[in-house]
Design a protein around this motif. Structure first.
Motif, mmCIF file in Angstrom:
data_model
loop_
_atom_site.group_PDB
_atom_site.id
_atom_site.type_symbol
_atom_site.label_atom_id
_atom_site.label_comp_id
_atom_site.label_asym_id
_atom_site.label_seq_id
_atom_site.Cartn_x
_atom_site.Cartn_y
_atom_site.Cartn_z
ATOM 1 N N THR A 179 6.099 28.729 60.547
ATOM 2 C CA THR A 179 6.306 29.136 59.397
ATOM 3 C C THR A 179 7.492 29.632 59.553
ATOM 4 O O THR A 179 7.667 31.069 59.989
ATOM 5 C CB THR A 179 5.098 30.104 58.543
ATOM 6 O OG1 THR A 179 3.812 29.451 58.593
ATOM 7 C CG2 THR A 179 5.415 29.838 57.344
ATOM 8 N N PRO A 180 8.951 29.513 58.331
ATOM 9 C CA PRO A 180 9.881 29.702 58.618
ATOM 10 C C PRO A 180 9.335 31.719 57.847
ATOM 11 O O PRO A 180 8.837 32.076 57.424
ATOM 12 C CB PRO A 180 10.580 28.406 57.132
ATOM 13 C CG PRO A 180 9.832 28.048 56.811
ATOM 14 C CD PRO A 180 8.321 28.350 57.771
ATOM 15 N N VAL A 181 11.130 32.215 58.370
ATOM 16 C CA VAL A 181 10.680 33.448 57.716
ATOM 17 C C VAL A 181 12.533 33.365 56.856
ATOM 18 O O VAL A 181 13.104 33.687 57.665
ATOM 19 C CB VAL A 181 10.135 34.814 59.289
ATOM 20 C CG1 VAL A 181 10.844 36.215 58.206
ATOM 21 C CG2 VAL A 181 9.458 33.780 59.937
ATOM 22 N N LEU A 182 12.294 34.447 56.661
ATOM 23 C CA LEU A 182 13.125 34.456 55.187
ATOM 24 C C LEU A 182 13.499 36.502 55.772
ATOM 25 O O LEU A 182 12.868 36.928 55.429
ATOM 26 C CB LEU A 182 13.857 34.707 54.684
ATOM 27 C CG LEU A 182 15.022 35.195 53.057
ATOM 28 C CD1 LEU A 182 16.203 34.578 53.765
ATOM 29 C CD2 LEU A 182 15.085 34.388 51.628
ATOM 30 N N PHE A 183 14.778 37.149 56.030
ATOM 31 C CA PHE A 183 14.875 38.675 56.512
ATOM 32 C C PHE A 183 15.571 39.178 55.803
ATOM 33 O O PHE A 183 17.172 38.147 55.704
ATOM 34 C CB PHE A 183 15.124 37.981 57.994
ATOM 35 C CG PHE A 183 15.167 40.340 58.549
ATOM 36 C CD1 PHE A 183 14.344 41.523 57.906
ATOM 37 C CD2 PHE A 183 15.915 40.512 59.698
ATOM 38 C CE1 PHE A 183 14.144 42.473 58.296
ATOM 39 C CE2 PHE A 183 15.440 41.785 60.321
ATOM 40 C CZ PHE A 183 15.564 42.939 59.519
ATOM 41 N N LEU A 184 15.651 40.047 54.776
ATOM 42 C CA LEU A 184 17.076 40.315 53.837
ATOM 43 C C LEU A 184 16.956 42.067 54.179
ATOM 44 O O LEU A 184 16.096 42.980 54.991
ATOM 45 C CB LEU A 184 15.981 40.689 52.303
ATOM 46 C CG LEU A 184 15.914 39.527 51.983
ATOM 47 C CD1 LEU A 184 14.621 39.088 50.420
ATOM 48 C CD2 LEU A 184 16.443 38.227 51.518
ATOM 49 N N VAL A 185 18.522 41.789 54.356
ATOM 50 C CA VAL A 185 19.016 43.254 55.863
ATOM 51 C C VAL A 185 19.771 43.382 54.282
ATOM 52 O O VAL A 185 20.194 42.893 53.676
ATOM 53 C CB VAL A 185 18.966 43.078 56.456
ATOM 54 C CG1 VAL A 185 18.039 42.361 58.186
ATOM 55 C CG2 VAL A 185 20.672 42.277 57.046
ATOM 56 N N PHE A 186 20.566 44.703 54.624
ATOM 57 C CA PHE A 186 21.709 45.557 54.182
ATOM 58 C C PHE A 186 22.116 46.004 55.534
ATOM 59 O O PHE A 186 23.065 45.484 55.399
ATOM 60 C CB PHE A 186 21.102 45.957 52.546
ATOM 61 C CG PHE A 186 22.364 46.768 51.833
ATOM 62 C CD1 PHE A 186 23.420 45.629 51.651
ATOM 63 C CD2 PHE A 186 22.660 47.895 51.225
ATOM 64 C CE1 PHE A 186 24.906 46.544 51.189
ATOM 65 C CE2 PHE A 186 23.487 48.454 50.274
ATOM 66 C CZ PHE A 186 24.434 47.356 50.183
ATOM 67 N N ASN A 187 21.795 47.641 54.661
ATOM 68 C CA ASN A 187 23.314 48.815 55.177
ATOM 69 C C ASN A 187 22.195 49.197 56.173
ATOM 70 O O ASN A 187 22.541 50.481 56.545
ATOM 71 C CB ASN A 187 23.972 49.504 54.736
ATOM 72 C CG ASN A 187 23.165 50.214 53.420
ATOM 73 O OD1 ASN A 187 21.738 50.047 53.705
ATOM 74 N ND2 ASN A 187 24.263 51.015 52.932
ATOM 75 N N ARG A 188 20.526 49.059 56.549
ATOM 76 C CA ARG A 188 20.027 50.099 57.289
ATOM 77 C C ARG A 188 19.538 49.242 58.442
ATOM 78 O O ARG A 188 18.483 49.228 58.805
ATOM 79 C CB ARG A 188 18.617 49.946 56.524
ATOM 80 C CG ARG A 188 19.028 51.240 54.650
ATOM 81 C CD ARG A 188 17.748 51.529 54.357
ATOM 82 N NE ARG A 188 17.541 52.287 54.606
ATOM 83 C CZ ARG A 188 16.368 52.992 53.767
ATOM 84 N NH1 ARG A 188 16.235 51.965 52.729
ATOM 85 N NH2 ARG A 188 15.572 53.850 54.285
ATOM 86 N N SER A 189 20.368 50.361 59.415
ATOM 87 C CA SER A 189 20.016 49.272 60.919
ATOM 88 C C SER A 189 19.470 49.786 61.824
ATOM 89 O O SER A 189 17.953 49.630 62.437
ATOM 90 C CB SER A 189 21.420 49.780 62.076
ATOM 91 O OG SER A 189 21.251 50.958 61.956
ATOM 92 N N ASP A 190 17.924 51.366 61.184
ATOM 93 C CA ASP A 190 17.106 51.790 62.084
ATOM 94 C C ASP A 190 15.983 50.873 61.493
ATOM 95 O O ASP A 190 15.107 50.965 62.102
ATOM 96 C CB ASP A 190 17.595 53.487 61.505
ATOM 97 C CG ASP A 190 16.964 54.068 60.089
ATOM 98 O OD1 ASP A 190 17.483 52.697 58.667
ATOM 99 O OD2 ASP A 190 16.610 54.628 59.486
ATOM 100 N N THR A 191 15.613 51.201 59.984
ATOM 101 C CA THR A 191 14.587 49.676 59.322
ATOM 102 C C THR A 191 14.609 48.742 60.023
ATOM 103 O O THR A 191 13.365 48.108 60.459
ATOM 104 C CB THR A 191 14.475 50.016 58.086
ATOM 105 O OG1 THR A 191 16.109 50.499 56.823
ATOM 106 C CG2 THR A 191 14.624 51.790 57.859
ATOM 107 N N ALA A 192 15.586 48.511 59.925
ATOM 108 C CA ALA A 192 15.290 46.473 60.546
ATOM 109 C C ALA A 192 15.221 45.971 61.881
ATOM 110 O O ALA A 192 15.063 45.433 62.025
ATOM 111 C CB ALA A 192 17.151 45.725 60.370
ATOM 112 N N THR A 193 15.673 47.516 62.308
ATOM 113 C CA THR A 193 15.774 47.403 63.704
ATOM 114 C C THR A 193 13.743 47.255 64.292
ATOM 115 O O THR A 193 13.092 46.378 65.030
ATOM 116 C CB THR A 193 15.648 48.192 64.736
ATOM 117 O OG1 THR A 193 17.467 48.620 64.576
ATOM 118 C CG2 THR A 193 15.474 48.553 66.283
#
Length: 362
Positions: A1-15
């Motif tokens: 199943t494909p995944v869409l990952f929405l990011v912005f400016n928070r590298s700590d949580t995105a990690t």
């Protein structure tokens, strides 16, 4: 199943979110990110989050949609989801502060396949705010509330999305709306939100999505345990700024084997509980509405002061830009006797070109 990952400016949580994605190794990963905001000096943070979100070390097709300019949460996220479904029929959607349990992915994949052709089901959610109460005898139940801190859906459902909820003005006056939302307090709660959405006072896509799901009569498959933990409650968050929010960092739990309910119908008891506790509907009823009035007044002024502070910071950043423009002005021997008034604001790129012409005539 494909995944869409929405990011912005928070590298700590995105990690942390990306690590979960990496563990399930999707064959197709879509990464979308809004552009940095003017005056926030967050270009490096945005770049860092994007770099983390594309550290793919497994066989995977990666597509990216990175904006140069900031569109705002509502337009950035909704446009990214539309872009995602231009390429895919179904998929999982995660934001950069929503950390899923690994069972979340199998749960979504299972239900995306099972209800692919069932128009009644619009959303597969990873969230559960029932405080440990198990609803029904299956692994999940059906709700009217499309919680989206980790969720999945189909192209067939998203195609009806209208960010401006243009149908609201007529629908709110209909018997269909009254029948759908019979509780007076709950109806007023959502009417207030949808009015603000339509007036452009809320920069969020999820309220619009909720209105669209309800307008089309869609149901949300909701797990009987919480499968996604929102770790994004902090001062630098876009919306979830309250540290002690009751939904903050609710732990995710295993679901293991998926047992399907016999019938596709709303669990009204669960939805009543959801409104009373998740949306604090109990505080809108007497006597709690009167008891908590001073608290609501306090938070009203606190939020007002916070918004005013943000506006002042944005204003200061724009003033700084104007000062940069002024700093390039150097009075030299005049060639033009007629005085010139140069009106500037915060755009040094265009101002530089205009000033160059003024400089030439001295």
């Amino acid at each position: 199943t494909p995944v869409l990952f929405l990011v912005f400016n928070r590298s700590d949580t995105a990690t942390q979110v990306f690590e979960k994605i990496r563990q399930v190794r999707p064959s197709r990963l879509y990464v979308a990110g809004d552009g940095p905001r003017e005056g926030y000096n967050e270009e490096e943070k945005v770049a860092k989050a994007r770099e983390i979100a594309t550290r793919v070390d497994w066989p995977c097709e990666v597509k990216t949609l990175f904006r140069d300019k900031n569109l705002g949460c509502a337009h950035s996220c909704s446009n990214a989801i539309s872009w995602f479904f231009q390429h895919e029929e179904k998929g999982i959607i995660l934001e950069d502060d929503c950390v899923p349990h690994l069972d979340f992915f199998t749960f979504c994949e299972n239900l995306l396949d099972r209800y692919a052709e069932d128009e009644r089901v619009t959303v597969v959610s990873g969230n559960n705010f029932q405080k440990g109460k198990w609803r029904g005898d299956a692994s999940y139940y059906f709700s009217k509330v499309p919680h989206i801190w980790g969720w999945a859906t189909w192209r067939r459902a998203w195609r009806y999305y209208q960010g401006d909820i243009s149908f609201w003005s007529k629908w709110k006056k209909s018997d269909a709306w009254l029948n759908f939302m019979p509780d007076k307090n709950e109806r007023r709660y959502w009417e207030n939100i949808f009015e603000r959405v339509q007036d452009g006072k809320i920069d969020s896509w999820d309220y619009s999505w909720t209105a669209n799901v309800w307008y089309k009569g869609g149901l949300t498959a909701t797990p009987n345990v919480n499968l996604v933990s929102n770790i994004g409650f902090s001062e630098d968050a876009t919306h979830t700024k309250t540290f002690n929010d009751q939904e903050s960092s609710i732990p995710s739990l295993p679901l293991e084997k998926v047992v399907h309910p016999k019938n596709v119908q709303i669990n009204n008891e669960a939805d009543i509980f959801d409104f009373e506790w998740t949306f604090e509907g109990r505080n809108l009823r007497f006597p709690r509405s009167w008891i908590l009035l001073p608290k609501r007044i306090f938070y009203f002024f606190k939020n007002y002061q916070t918004q005013k502070k943000v506006q002042e910071q944005e204003k200061e950043s724009k003033i700084d830009s104007s000062e940069k423009i002024l700093n390039i002005v150097k009075c030299k021997e005049a060639k033009l006797d007629t005085p010139v008034l140069f009106l500037v604001f915060n755009r040094s790129d265009t101002a530089t070109q205009v000033f160059e012409k003024i400089r030439q005539v001295r």
